[in-house]
Write a protein that holds these residues in place. Sequence first.
Motif, PDB file in Angstrom:
ATOM      1  N   ALA A   1       0.834  -1.206   0.000  1.00 46.67           N
ATOM      2  CA  ALA A   1       0.000   0.000   0.000  1.00 46.67           C
ATOM      3  C   ALA A   1       0.866   1.253   0.000  1.00 46.67           C
ATOM      4  CB  ALA A   1      -0.924  -0.007   1.211  1.00 46.67           C
ATOM      5  N   GLN A   2       1.934   1.266   0.822  1.00 42.90           N
ATOM      6  CA  GLN A   2       2.816   2.428   0.903  1.00 42.90           C
ATOM      7  C   GLN A   2       3.560   2.660  -0.405  1.00 42.90           C
ATOM      8  OE1 GLN A   2       4.953   1.214   4.449  1.00 42.90           O
ATOM      9  NE2 GLN A   2       3.754   2.586   5.748  1.00 42.90           N
ATOM     10  N   LYS A   3       4.007   1.589  -1.051  1.00 39.85           N
ATOM     11  CA  LYS A   3       4.656   1.718  -2.354  1.00 39.85           C
ATOM     12  C   LYS A   3       3.694   2.298  -3.383  1.00 39.85           C
ATOM     13  CE  LYS A   3       7.001  -1.923  -3.747  1.00 39.85           C
ATOM     14  NZ  LYS A   3       7.294  -3.378  -3.914  1.00 39.85           N
ATOM     15  N   GLY A   4       2.441   1.859  -3.336  1.00 42.75           N
ATOM     16  CA  GLY A   4       1.438   2.380  -4.263  1.00 42.75           C
ATOM     17  C   GLY A   4       1.196   3.859  -4.070  1.00 42.75           C
ATOM     18  N   MET A   5       1.163   4.308  -2.816  1.00 36.82           N
ATOM     19  CA  MET A   5       0.896   5.721  -2.537  1.00 36.82           C
ATOM     20  C   MET A   5       2.079   6.609  -2.886  1.00 36.82           C
ATOM     21  SD  MET A   5      -1.594   5.639   0.802  1.00 36.82           S
ATOM     22  CE  MET A   5      -2.592   7.008   0.239  1.00 36.82           C
ATOM     23  N   ILE A   6       3.299   6.106  -2.686  1.00 36.80           N
ATOM     24  CA  ILE A   6       4.468   6.910  -3.062  1.00 36.80           C
ATOM     25  C   ILE A   6       4.564   6.989  -4.585  1.00 36.80           C
ATOM     26  CG2 ILE A   6       6.349   5.209  -3.236  1.00 36.80           C
ATOM     27  CD1 ILE A   6       6.610   8.349  -1.128  1.00 36.80           C
TER      28      ILE A   6
ATOM     29  N   THR B   1       9.029   2.501   8.010  1.00 38.43           N
ATOM     30  CA  THR B   1       8.911   2.339   6.558  1.00 38.43           C
ATOM     31  C   THR B   1      10.232   1.861   5.970  1.00 38.43           C
ATOM     32  OG1 THR B   1       9.305   4.739   6.396  1.00 38.43           O
ATOM     33  CG2 THR B   1       7.040   3.977   6.136  1.00 38.43           C
ATOM     34  N   THR B   2      10.178   1.317   4.756  1.00 35.02           N
ATOM     35  CA  THR B   2      11.363   0.750   4.117  1.00 35.02           C
ATOM     36  C   THR B   2      12.320   1.847   3.661  1.00 35.02           C
ATOM     37  OG1 THR B   2      10.341   0.755   1.930  1.00 35.02           O
ATOM     38  CG2 THR B   2      10.004  -1.207   3.293  1.00 35.02           C
ATOM     39  N   LYS B   3      13.560   1.451   3.405  1.00 38.72           N
ATOM     40  CA  LYS B   3      14.570   2.393   2.943  1.00 38.72           C
ATOM     41  C   LYS B   3      14.175   3.009   1.606  1.00 38.72           C
ATOM     42  CE  LYS B   3      19.544   2.757   1.990  1.00 38.72           C
ATOM     43  NZ  LYS B   3      20.836   2.013   1.922  1.00 38.72           N
ATOM     44  N   SER B   4      13.615   2.194   0.702  1.00 36.83           N
ATOM     45  CA  SER B   4      13.209   2.705  -0.614  1.00 36.83           C
ATOM     46  C   SER B   4      12.095   3.735  -0.482  1.00 36.83           C
ATOM     47  CB  SER B   4      12.772   1.558  -1.519  1.00 36.83           C
ATOM     48  OG  SER B   4      11.678   0.852  -0.961  1.00 36.83           O
ATOM     49  N   PHE B   5      11.159   3.504   0.444  1.00 36.58           N
ATOM     50  CA  PHE B   5      10.082   4.476   0.684  1.00 36.58           C
ATOM     51  C   PHE B   5      10.676   5.792   1.180  1.00 36.58           C
ATOM     52  CE2 PHE B   5       7.152   6.729   3.421  1.00 36.58           C
ATOM     53  CZ  PHE B   5       5.950   6.700   2.723  1.00 36.58           C
ATOM     54  N   ASN B   6      11.594   5.727   2.111  1.00 34.60           N
ATOM     55  CA  ASN B   6      12.186   6.939   2.681  1.00 34.60           C
ATOM     56  C   ASN B   6      12.972   7.738   1.636  1.00 34.60           C
ATOM     57  OD1 ASN B   6      11.144   6.172   5.167  1.00 34.60           O
ATOM     58  ND2 ASN B   6      13.025   5.139   5.801  1.00 34.60           N
ATOM     59  N   ILE B   7      13.701   7.028   0.771  1.00 32.90           N
ATOM     60  CA  ILE B   7      14.457   7.709  -0.289  1.00 32.90           C
ATOM     61  C   ILE B   7      13.505   8.394  -1.261  1.00 32.90           C
ATOM     62  CG2 ILE B   7      15.954   7.331  -2.290  1.00 32.90           C
ATOM     63  CD1 ILE B   7      17.313   5.081  -0.678  1.00 32.90           C
ATOM     64  N   ALA B   8      12.463   7.669  -1.659  1.00 35.29           N
ATOM     65  CA  ALA B   8      11.480   8.229  -2.599  1.00 35.29           C
ATOM     66  C   ALA B   8      10.806   9.458  -1.998  1.00 35.29           C
ATOM     67  CB  ALA B   8      10.441   7.168  -2.964  1.00 35.29           C
ATOM     68  N   ALA B   9      10.474   9.395  -0.705  1.00 38.01           N
ATOM     69  CA  ALA B   9       9.837  10.537  -0.036  1.00 38.01           C
ATOM     70  C   ALA B   9      10.761  11.751  -0.031  1.00 38.01           C
ATOM     71  CB  ALA B   9       9.450  10.149   1.385  1.00 38.01           C
ATOM     72  N   CYS B  10      12.037  11.536   0.226  1.00 41.66           N
ATOM     73  CA  CYS B  10      13.005  12.643   0.222  1.00 41.66           C
ATOM     74  C   CYS B  10      13.134  13.270  -1.158  1.00 41.66           C
ATOM     75  CB  CYS B  10      14.363  12.152   0.708  1.00 41.66           C
ATOM     76  SG  CYS B  10      14.426  11.785   2.482  1.00 41.66           S
ATOM     77  N   ILE B  11      13.119  12.449  -2.198  1.00 40.06           N
ATOM     78  CA  ILE B  11      13.211  12.970  -3.572  1.00 40.06           C
ATOM     79  C   ILE B  11      12.014  13.863  -3.880  1.00 40.06           C
ATOM     80  CG2 ILE B  11      13.123  12.318  -6.014  1.00 40.06           C
ATOM     81  CD1 ILE B  11      14.725   9.793  -5.251  1.00 40.06           C
ATOM     82  N   ILE B  12      10.831  13.433  -3.505  1.00 36.31           N
ATOM     83  CA  ILE B  12       9.620  14.240  -3.738  1.00 36.31           C
ATOM     84  C   ILE B  12       9.719  15.572  -3.003  1.00 36.31           C
ATOM     85  CG2 ILE B  12       7.145  14.406  -3.209  1.00 36.31           C
ATOM     86  CD1 ILE B  12       6.917  11.421  -3.834  1.00 36.31           C
ATOM     87  N   ILE B  13      10.165  15.553  -1.763  1.00 38.85           N
ATOM     88  CA  ILE B  13      10.286  16.784  -0.966  1.00 38.85           C
ATOM     89  C   ILE B  13      11.284  17.752  -1.594  1.00 38.85           C
ATOM     90  CG2 ILE B  13      11.061  17.706   1.257  1.00 38.85           C
ATOM     91  CD1 ILE B  13       9.902  15.100   2.522  1.00 38.85           C
ATOM     92  N   ILE B  14      12.417  17.242  -2.071  1.00 42.07           N
ATOM     93  CA  ILE B  14      13.431  18.096  -2.710  1.00 42.07           C
ATOM     94  C   ILE B  14      12.884  18.732  -3.986  1.00 42.07           C
ATOM     95  CG2 ILE B  14      15.651  18.050  -3.931  1.00 42.07           C
ATOM     96  CD1 ILE B  14      16.499  15.860  -1.885  1.00 42.07           C
TER      97      ILE B  14
END
Length: 521
Positions: A278-283, A498-511
Amino acid sequence: MNISAIDLTIFVFYCLLIMFVGLFVSRTKKGTEKDSKDYFLAGRGLAWWAIGASIIASNISAEQFVGMSGSGYAIGLAMATYEWIAALGLIIVAKFFIPIFLEKKIFTMPQFLEERFDKRVKTVMAIFWLAVFIFINLTSILYLGALTIEKIMGFPMIFGIIGLAIFAGIYSIYGGLKAVALTDVIQVIFLVGGGLITTYIALNLLGEGDGAIQGFSNLYTKTQDKFHLILDKSHPGYKDLPGISVIIGGLWVANLYYWGCNQYIIQRALAAKSVEEAQKGMIFAGFIKLFIPLLVVIPGIAAFALEAPLSKSDEAYPWLLSNLLPVGVKGVAFAALTAAIVSSLASMMNSISTIFTLDIYKPYLRKKANETELVRTGRWASFVSLIIAIAIAPLLSGLDQAFQYIQEFTGFISPGALSIFLAGFFYKRATANGALLAAIGSFVFSGLLKYIQPELPWMDRMGIVFIFCCLTIVISALIEKKGVSEKSINITFDLFKTTKSFNIAACIIIIILAAFYTIWW
């Protein structure tokens, strides 16, 4: 009719493809029938790519293509803040809301409220949601879609409304969430691809022979006043997008409510194989959100730069489709717009049927209803809601910017709903009486502020009402003196890991978002 035989052929092919896929995935094995989990939650088997695509396809509709382009024409790039702040909202919901919902294994948002509070809160909110979904969302989607069909093909609006309703109803009423979600994967390809084509052609025209990139540069030069994400009080659009409130104010109420407490959206995540899926889908949906303004806001600004002769702002996107696109491309773009409309209609009907069947019909009308009866009732609920929306949709024809109408009146329910959910998650002393008062207070406070302070931007009003609702819940808990509720949520650090991939993806969106707001502040 303003569409060629080639365009019509492309459009018909798209319609047949969607209906075939929708009906194909709706099949059941011989000798078996769908149960409520299959019909309403796709058997809890959706993968991340289906969740993300379905979230976007459900969200992007005529409200965005027509409504946001219209507001882009009237206001400018500031409308993109809805989409870009939504990307942040999806991250927050994925990290903090989804783990709680999936741990509870709920079907509906009202069901969560019953488990955390009581049956009264569930029923009041279920009725509120049904009213908003049917009388605001479903009707506006039909109206804006039919408006576009009228402008492009010359069909009378009522025929467009009925045609869209029949198209969406054919597969969604029969197949349930699985049919909706899997056809949404195709729909999102059409709507993103077709939307990009429309934007490219508009910018290419503005490029005056030097290409789309030069066209964007010319667009920015010609309409520089429209390229501001934060509006000041002197701007005519300030009442709809009141300055800094779009970043730190009332927009967050609408944002977190829509993505985290809204059955229409969250149902896809509830149907996930796991929390991580679900989290991967939302990111994934969050990344797509970064590009949506290119499809739905820039075309409206381009129509303004091209001095489109419009009688009202919401005609901007239909004008582009009718007047700028060549034969063949028009059919693809029209299919994209229809994909957005139909996927949203299908998703909305599915959510309406889920709430009515599981939160109203089963507990109050037929407590002993079997699985077959629940599925049948869900189908009838979808059908009846569609008939009501068909009857009401033509009445919206007097609106200039339908998107703002939708946002404002949804804002009567969102402050109370969000305060109740957040209290349910994180305030262990929150009581059912406090939640009920906040639900009712959301409408009362909103109505009073609209009457007393009619000039107050509705987004600011929403933020103020949210604070009032939160205070109502806290004060009620203090008065009742019941202590920690036995129904409170056990919050642990591991729950929100949350997973490492989720956290990286979230940081990219924020930047990326930080860069956007720095450039176009």
